[in-house]
Design a protein around this motif. Structure first.
Motif: not given
Length: 178
Positions: A145-166
């Motif tokens: 089991l793995a639990v953490g954070v996903n940081i999504a970002f792009d070249n349009q200067h948007k950043v979003k964080c979301a939970p991540a798990f495996n």
């Protein structure tokens, strides 16, 4: 940064309590590249609006189309420390990039905007735990089991964080030294 301190702590404990040879057997480091199967299915190139009679569109009709998708592949680094014969703790870092172009078209499928080049990235940090429930000379089977954070970002200067798990119900390590 916390992840670095945790790994350093386990490395120091392992090194101070075991011989160097045994300490190396307690550490597992993996780096790799994998296919992005989900992304290639979800974001594939398809020609837009080819099935509709263009003359039936209103004169002011516009639409955006995504095209020319490409991918980095799934890059990862993984570390595990064997606390007990059946218990491993560690962490993983994952990275992937998805790239595409976006163009706005009029009712005659003629471009009416400049093409935007979108670069989207995902960076994932996850502490992990694995339970090794079968040992043999050539194969180990485990669940994890793995639990953490996903940081999504792009070249349009948007950043979003979301939970991540495996959730890994059955994993296998194979080979003489696994």
């Amino acid at each position: 940064m916390l992840f670095f301190y945790i790994i350093s702590f386990f490395a120091l404990v392992a090194y101070s309590s075991e011989s160097v040879e045994n300490a190396f057997k307690q550490h597992e480091v993996r780096i790799g590249w994998g296919d992005m199967l989900f992304e290639t299915v979800a974001f594939y190139y398809r020609k837009s609006n080819t099935w509709v009679d263009k003359l039936s569109y209103p004169d002011n009709y516009t639409y955006s189309a995504l095209h020319h998708h490409s991918y980095t592949g799934y890059l990862f680094a993984d570390y595990h420390y064997n606390v007990l014969r059946w218990l491993e703790v560690g962490g993983q870092v994952d990275f992937e990039g998805i790239f595409w172009q976006e163009t706005t078209y009029n009712n005659q499928h003629m471009p009416i905007s400049d093409t935007k080049y979108i670069n989207n990235y995902n960076l994932v940090f996850m502490p992990t735990i694995r339970f090794v429930w079968y040992h043999s000379q050539w194969v180990n089977l485990y669940s994890g089991l793995a639990v953490g954070v996903n940081i999504a970002f792009d070249n349009q200067h948007k950043v979003k964080c979301a939970p991540a798990f495996n959730l890994n119900l059955i994993g296998m390590m194979a080979g003489g030294k696994h």
